[in-house]
Design a protein around this motif. Structure first.
Motif, mmCIF file in Angstrom:
data_model
loop_
_atom_site.group_PDB
_atom_site.id
_atom_site.type_symbol
_atom_site.label_atom_id
_atom_site.label_comp_id
_atom_site.label_asym_id
_atom_site.label_seq_id
_atom_site.Cartn_x
_atom_site.Cartn_y
_atom_site.Cartn_z
ATOM 1 N N PRO A 120 0.459 -0.799 -0.152
ATOM 2 C CA PRO A 120 -0.313 -0.025 0.036
ATOM 3 C C PRO A 120 0.529 0.715 0.330
ATOM 4 C CG PRO A 120 -0.193 -1.545 1.860
ATOM 5 C CD PRO A 120 0.514 -2.363 1.188
ATOM 6 N N GLN A 121 1.996 1.291 0.565
ATOM 7 C CA GLN A 121 2.937 2.299 0.054
ATOM 8 C C GLN A 121 3.963 2.246 -1.345
ATOM 9 O OE1 GLN A 121 2.435 4.355 2.871
ATOM 10 N NE2 GLN A 121 0.812 3.185 3.712
ATOM 11 N N SER A 122 3.418 1.456 -1.661
ATOM 12 C CA SER A 122 4.111 1.838 -3.456
ATOM 13 C C SER A 122 4.307 2.921 -3.391
ATOM 14 C CB SER A 122 4.229 0.550 -3.855
ATOM 15 O OG SER A 122 4.638 0.664 -5.226
ATOM 16 N N THR A 123 5.743 3.346 -4.527
ATOM 17 C CA THR A 123 5.195 4.673 -5.121
ATOM 18 C C THR A 123 4.733 4.686 -6.249
ATOM 19 O OG1 THR A 123 7.593 4.132 -5.303
ATOM 20 C CG2 THR A 123 7.226 6.000 -3.709
ATOM 21 N N LYS A 124 5.113 3.199 -6.780
ATOM 22 C CA LYS A 124 4.235 2.819 -8.025
ATOM 23 C C LYS A 124 2.786 3.400 -8.316
ATOM 24 C CE LYS A 124 4.830 -0.836 -11.465
ATOM 25 N NZ LYS A 124 4.978 -1.744 -11.898
ATOM 26 N N LEU A 125 2.405 3.321 -6.640
ATOM 27 C CA LEU A 125 0.243 2.619 -6.478
ATOM 28 C C LEU A 125 0.132 4.634 -7.951
ATOM 29 C CD1 LEU A 125 -0.880 1.879 -3.564
ATOM 30 C CD2 LEU A 125 -1.221 1.311 -5.928
ATOM 31 N N VAL A 126 0.944 5.979 -7.825
ATOM 32 C CA VAL A 126 0.808 7.295 -7.867
ATOM 33 C C VAL A 126 0.936 7.044 -9.879
ATOM 34 C CG1 VAL A 126 1.574 9.414 -8.144
ATOM 35 C CG2 VAL A 126 1.254 8.697 -5.687
ATOM 36 N N GLN A 127 2.055 6.567 -10.322
ATOM 37 C CA GLN A 127 2.463 6.100 -11.827
ATOM 38 C C GLN A 127 1.170 5.575 -12.544
ATOM 39 O OE1 GLN A 127 5.634 4.280 -12.686
ATOM 40 N NE2 GLN A 127 5.339 4.128 -14.725
ATOM 41 N N LEU A 128 0.673 4.472 -11.800
ATOM 42 C CA LEU A 128 -0.792 3.157 -12.589
ATOM 43 C C LEU A 128 -1.885 3.997 -12.182
ATOM 44 C CD1 LEU A 128 0.791 0.239 -10.911
ATOM 45 C CD2 LEU A 128 1.010 0.824 -13.004
ATOM 46 N N GLU A 129 -1.617 5.197 -11.189
ATOM 47 C CA GLU A 129 -3.321 6.140 -11.477
ATOM 48 C C GLU A 129 -3.315 7.011 -11.824
ATOM 49 O OE1 GLU A 129 -3.330 7.242 -7.006
ATOM 50 O OE2 GLU A 129 -4.792 5.604 -6.140
ATOM 51 N N GLN A 130 -1.956 7.636 -12.212
ATOM 52 C CA GLN A 130 -1.723 8.764 -13.827
ATOM 53 C C GLN A 130 -2.276 8.237 -14.682
ATOM 54 O OE1 GLN A 130 2.389 10.288 -13.147
ATOM 55 N NE2 GLN A 130 1.392 11.851 -12.006
ATOM 56 N N GLU A 131 -1.515 6.968 -15.527
ATOM 57 C CA GLU A 131 -1.806 5.815 -16.188
ATOM 58 C C GLU A 131 -3.254 5.622 -16.394
ATOM 59 O OE1 GLU A 131 0.783 2.326 -16.307
ATOM 60 O OE2 GLU A 131 2.254 3.728 -16.485
ATOM 61 N N LEU A 132 -3.912 5.112 -15.544
ATOM 62 C CA LEU A 132 -5.706 4.791 -15.578
ATOM 63 C C LEU A 132 -6.387 6.001 -15.908
ATOM 64 C CD1 LEU A 132 -7.738 2.774 -15.089
ATOM 65 C CD2 LEU A 132 -7.620 3.646 -12.459
ATOM 66 N N VAL A 133 -5.819 7.064 -15.772
ATOM 67 C CA VAL A 133 -6.611 8.626 -15.849
ATOM 68 C C VAL A 133 -6.326 8.475 -17.243
ATOM 69 C CG1 VAL A 133 -6.689 10.824 -15.680
ATOM 70 C CG2 VAL A 133 -6.582 9.456 -13.826
ATOM 71 N N ARG A 134 -5.294 7.754 -17.848
ATOM 72 C CA ARG A 134 -5.448 8.567 -19.862
ATOM 73 C C ARG A 134 -6.078 7.575 -20.591
ATOM 74 N NH1 ARG A 134 0.305 9.864 -17.472
ATOM 75 N NH2 ARG A 134 0.607 7.976 -17.881
ATOM 76 N N ALA A 135 -5.960 6.270 -19.792
ATOM 77 C CA ALA A 135 -6.879 5.307 -20.021
ATOM 78 C C ALA A 135 -8.132 5.571 -20.412
ATOM 79 C CB ALA A 135 -6.547 3.258 -19.955
ATOM 80 N N GLU A 136 -8.635 5.388 -19.002
ATOM 81 C CA GLU A 136 -10.238 5.966 -19.223
ATOM 82 C C GLU A 136 -10.541 6.771 -19.878
ATOM 83 O OE1 GLU A 136 -10.959 6.797 -15.188
ATOM 84 O OE2 GLU A 136 -11.357 4.622 -14.076
ATOM 85 N N ALA A 137 -9.587 8.107 -20.607
ATOM 86 C CA ALA A 137 -9.767 9.491 -20.996
ATOM 87 C C ALA A 137 -10.063 8.579 -22.870
ATOM 88 C CB ALA A 137 -8.622 10.534 -20.992
ATOM 89 N N GLN A 138 -9.367 7.561 -23.291
ATOM 90 C CA GLN A 138 -9.076 7.531 -23.940
ATOM 91 C C GLN A 138 -11.042 6.577 -24.766
ATOM 92 O OE1 GLN A 138 -5.126 4.859 -24.801
ATOM 93 N NE2 GLN A 138 -4.630 6.312 -26.083
ATOM 94 N N ASN A 139 -10.645 5.712 -23.309
ATOM 95 C CA ASN A 139 -11.807 4.880 -23.284
ATOM 96 C C ASN A 139 -13.447 5.773 -23.506
ATOM 97 O OD1 ASN A 139 -10.909 2.176 -23.260
ATOM 98 N ND2 ASN A 139 -10.832 2.108 -21.030
ATOM 99 N N LEU A 140 -13.621 7.085 -22.871
ATOM 100 C CA LEU A 140 -14.335 8.405 -22.919
ATOM 101 C C LEU A 140 -14.351 9.121 -24.249
ATOM 102 C CD1 LEU A 140 -14.410 9.438 -19.812
ATOM 103 C CD2 LEU A 140 -16.361 8.611 -20.299
#
Length: 285
Positions: A120-140
Motif C-alpha cells: 500500500p505504500q508503493s510509489t508505483k501506485l501514483v504512476q499507475l493511477e495516472q496511467e489509469l486516468v489516461r486510459a479512461e480518457a481514451q475510452n471516453l
C-alpha cells in the motif's frame, strides 16, 4: 481476405464486421432489384407494342417508364445505404483502435488492486493511477465517437428508407392514374373498339410524375446531436481532466463524414422512349 481481417479484430469490432458484411449483401440485392426492375419495364413496353393494340401499347409503354424510374429509385437507395455502411465502418475502426486501451485499463486496475493489498505504500501506485486516468480518457473518447457515429449511421439509413418509400408511393399513384385510362369494357363480336383518346392525358401524367420527383423534399424531423458541445478531441468542452487523450482520427473515422442524402438527378420520364443504363457495380470492401 475480408474474412481473415474479421477474424483478427477484437470481439466488438468483429461483431460490427459481420453487420457490415451482411449490409454489403443487402445492398447488392437492392442493386440487383434495380437492374431487374428496369429490365422488366423494357420488356413490358416491348410486349405492349407487339400486341398491335394502340391503347395497350400506349399505356404499357408509359407504365414501363414509371417502372423504370422505380428501378432507379432502388439504385439510389442502395447508394444511400452505402453511405450508412461507411459510417458503420468508422465505428468498427474506433472499436478496433481503442481495444488495446481497454485491455491496458483492465491490467492497470488489477495491478493497482494488487499493490494496494500487498504494498500500500508503493510509489508505483501514483504512476499507475495516472496511467489509469489516461486510459479512461481514451475510452471516453471512443464511447463519444461510437454514440455520435451510431446516430449518424441510422439517421442516414432511416432517411433513405423514408425517401425510397415516399418516392415509390408517388410513382405508384401516378401509375394508378395511367391504368385508369385503359378501357376494359367488353366488345361484342362485330363491334370495333374505339381508338385510344387519352394519349395527351397519359403524357401529362408522366410530366406530373417528373415534376413531383423533382420537387420532392424530405419531410422528416432532424435527429438532434450534442456532438457540437464537444471539443476537437470529442471530449466535453468543459472537461479539464488531466492526461486525456484521443483516438487517432485516421483510424477512428476522423472527418470522413458521408455526404448528405441527395435527391436524384432529374430523369426523363416525359417521353415514351426508354433509355436505360445498367448501373455500375460499386466497389465495396
Amino acid at each position: 481476405m475480408a474474412s481473415l481481417r474479421g477474424m483478427q479484430q477484437p470481439e466488438l469490432a468483429k461483431k460490427l464486421f459481420k453487420i457490415i458484411k451482411s449490409e454489403n449483401h443487402a445492398i447488392g440485392a437492392y442493386e440487383s432489384a434495380s437492374r431487374e426492375r428496369i429490365s422488366i419495364a423494357s420488356q413490358l413496353s416491348d410486349w405492349g407494342e407487339a400486341t398491335g393494340d394502340d391503347s395497350v401499347s400506349d399505356v404499357s409503354d408509359k407504365v414501363g417508364v414509371l417502372l423504370s424510374e422505380m428501378g432507379e429509385q432502388e439504385d439510389l437507395f442502395a447508394q444511400n445505404l452505402e453511405d450508412y455502411r461507411s459510417v458503420l465502418k468508422q465505428i468498427r475502426n474506433t472499436e478496433s483502435s481503442v481495444q488495446p486501451s481497454r485491455d491496458q485499463k483492465g491490467k492497470i486496475t488489477d495491478e493497482i488492486q494488487r499493490l494496494k493489498y500487498k504494498e500500500p505504500q508503493s510509489t508505483k501506485l501514483v504512476q499507475l493511477e495516472q496511467e489509469l486516468v489516461r486510459a479512461e480518457a481514451q475510452n471516453l473518447v471512443a464511447e463519444a465517437q461510437t454514440r455520435q457515429k451510431l446516430k449518424e449511421a441510422y439517421d442516414i439509413h432511416s432517411a433513405a428508407v423514408i425517401e425510397r418509400a415516399e418516392k415509390q408511393i408517388l410513382l405508384a399513384r401516378h401509375m394508378r392514374r395511367l391504368i385508369q385510362l385503359l378501357d376494359d369494357t367488353p366488345v361484342v363480336p362485330g363491334d370495333v373498339r374505339p381508338p385510344f383518346e387519352h394519349s395527351a392525358q397519359a403524357r401529362q401524367i408522366l410530366n406530373d410524375a417528373e415534376d413531383d420527383l423533382r420537387e420532392w423534399q424530405p419531410s422528416i424531423d432532424p435527429v438532434p446531436s450534442s456532438a457540437t458541445e464537444m471539443g476537437t478531441n470529442l471530449m466535453p468542452s468543459s472537461s479539464t481532466t488531466a492526461g486525456e487523450s484521443t483516438v487517432d482520427p485516421s483510424v477512428a473515422g476522423g472527418d470522413d463524414v458521408p455526404a448528405q442524402l441527395e435527391s436524384p438527378e432529374k430523369r426523363d420520364v416525359s417521353g415514351s422512349t426508354m433509355v436505360q443504363e445498367t448501373p455500375a457495380e460499386y466497389q465495396r470492401q
